[in-house]
Design a protein around this motif. Structure first.
Motif, mmCIF file in Angstrom:
data_model
loop_
_atom_site.group_PDB
_atom_site.id
_atom_site.type_symbol
_atom_site.label_atom_id
_atom_site.label_comp_id
_atom_site.label_asym_id
_atom_site.label_seq_id
_atom_site.Cartn_x
_atom_site.Cartn_y
_atom_site.Cartn_z
ATOM 1 N N ARG A 142 1.118 -1.407 -0.007
ATOM 2 C CA ARG A 142 -0.063 0.323 0.168
ATOM 3 C C ARG A 142 0.651 1.291 0.308
ATOM 4 N NH1 ARG A 142 -2.978 -1.535 3.941
ATOM 5 N NH2 ARG A 142 -1.968 -0.249 5.780
ATOM 6 N N TYR A 146 1.126 4.214 -2.909
ATOM 7 C CA TYR A 146 0.234 5.522 -2.596
ATOM 8 C C TYR A 146 1.301 6.159 -3.072
ATOM 9 C CZ TYR A 146 -3.797 4.185 0.483
ATOM 10 O OH TYR A 146 -4.682 3.974 0.527
ATOM 11 N N ILE A 157 -6.851 5.469 -7.100
ATOM 12 C CA ILE A 157 -6.260 4.652 -6.322
ATOM 13 C C ILE A 157 -7.209 3.636 -6.692
ATOM 14 C CG2 ILE A 157 -4.922 3.410 -5.345
ATOM 15 C CD1 ILE A 157 -3.239 5.448 -4.367
ATOM 16 N N LEU A 159 -8.821 -0.458 -6.544
ATOM 17 C CA LEU A 159 -8.333 -1.391 -6.008
ATOM 18 C C LEU A 159 -9.106 -2.564 -6.500
ATOM 19 C CD1 LEU A 159 -7.186 -0.935 -2.240
ATOM 20 C CD2 LEU A 159 -5.628 -0.982 -4.865
ATOM 21 N N SER A 189 -6.881 8.271 2.754
ATOM 22 C CA SER A 189 -5.575 7.692 3.032
ATOM 23 C C SER A 189 -5.639 8.795 4.697
ATOM 24 C CB SER A 189 -4.077 7.755 2.634
ATOM 25 O OG SER A 189 -3.936 8.742 1.603
ATOM 26 N N ASN A 194 -4.028 10.309 -0.895
ATOM 27 C CA ASN A 194 -4.555 9.508 -1.755
ATOM 28 C C ASN A 194 -6.212 9.092 -1.888
ATOM 29 O OD1 ASN A 194 -1.502 8.791 -0.918
ATOM 30 N ND2 ASN A 194 -1.808 8.916 -2.885
ATOM 31 N N VAL A 196 -8.616 5.749 -2.164
ATOM 32 C CA VAL A 196 -8.561 4.780 -3.278
ATOM 33 C C VAL A 196 -10.165 4.894 -3.399
ATOM 34 C CG1 VAL A 196 -8.633 2.402 -2.089
ATOM 35 C CG2 VAL A 196 -6.768 4.222 -1.446
#
Length: 320
Positions: A142, A146, A157, A159, A189, A194, A196
């Motif tokens: 991770r 990042y 980002i 996933l 984050s 960041n 996600v």
């Protein structure tokens, strides 16, 4: 060629054509379902906006392959322009087939990066033999991803976690961590740098697995953690799969519950102000502003389908 041989060959060809037709029909059905579910997740959580640069993280597993495939499909008809770039973290595991992902990504014409970091050696050095490596491995992975997102200017980002992953994480945290916590479909984050997103949040793992098989993605197994036995997550996975077989619909109901939380009916004093409840007011809440945001009738607001996910009458990112 004799007449019997010719007849046999024709029968084989006919059977092959029939199987190929069924395969294509099933593939199209699965693609439409996954496309719809990904589109609904993107819409519900505002995952992708105009001008976004989305870093799609590829592990070489079925989930990330399917995520990239569906996002590329949606990108073609989306009402907003956004950029996709595929990124794989080569953790230098022994025997890792380094050629597979670059060849596949080049064949479909998507921009990509292969990030090389020897996290494998770190994990094997730090984690005692026989202990599970997932926690440290995921933190290292991770952190690397990042940082690389910042390098390439990606503001999202993506996933490949799906609905089953989200439920498994919920039960892991409840059984072993003492928290009602899971994987949110969208997350910033801890340092705020960041964002996600999990576009497969509404998708079922068994649909993704079948889709990956039909698409014949070049799957790369994880030799570091995937082969470990007796992982807590594997125990939870088997529990949920058992429930799904013996009680069809239970998985959908449980996911619907994650989407319909009633804080006043739990026991977290940091989440709901139990101390200030007073008689003489609806639900004991004296502050009208607080009452306005209180979901007292959550059951009426829930809806069927997609595990309780509200189905939009019109979802712009889908042009079905």
């Amino acid at each position: 060629m004799t007449a019997d041989t010719r007849i046999h060959a024709d029968q084989v060809d006919a059977a092959t054509n029939e199987l190929d037709k069924k395969r294509k029909t099933r593939l199209n059905k699965l693609q439409k379902r996954l496309r719809r579910e990904v589109g609904q997740a993107i819409e519900a959580f505002n995952m992708i906006e105009a001008g976004d640069k989305v870093m799609v993280c590829l592990s070489g597993g079925k989930d990330s392959y399917a995520m990239l495939d569906i996002l590329l499909n949606l990108q073609k008809s989306a009402p907003v322009d956004f950029e996709l770039v595929a990124v794989n973290l080569d953790q230098k595991q022994p025997g890792f087939p380094e050629h597979v992902l670059p060849e596949y990504l080049a064949s479909i014409g998507v921009p990509y990066h292969i990030v090389e970091r020897d996290t494998y050696s770190i994990v094997k050095e730090v984690v005692p033999e026989g202990k599970t490596t997932c926690a440290l491995c995921s933190r290292l992975r991770r952190g690397t991803l990042y940082g690389f997102a910042d390098e390439i200017g990606a503001n999202k980002i993506a996933l490949g976690h799906h609905r089953d992953d989200i439920l498994e994480t919920f039960f892991l945290n409840m059984f072993y961590g003492g928290k009602l916590k899971s994987m949110p479909p969208k997350l910033v984050s801890d340092d705020g740098k960041n964002m996600v997103i999990r576009p497969l949040a509404y998708a079922r793992e068994k649909d993704i697995a079948e889709y990956a098989e039909l698409k014949q993605f070049p799957i790369i197994p994880c030799n570091l953690c995937g082969s470990q036995e007796n992982l807590q997550r594997q125990v939870i996975k088997e529990m949920l799969q058992g429930w799904d077989k013996t009680n069809p619909g239970r998985i959908e109901t449980m996911f619907r519950a994650l989407c319909n939380v009633v804080p006043s009916h739990l026991a977290d004093t940091a989440l709901f102000d139990f101390k200030s409840l007073q008689l003489g007011f609806p639900h004991g809440i004296a502050d009208p502003a607080a009452l306005a945001g209180f979901r007292a009738e959550s059951d009426e607001e829930s809806s069927s389908g997609n595990g309780g996910v509200q189905t939009m009458e019109r979802i712009d990112i889908l042009s079905l």
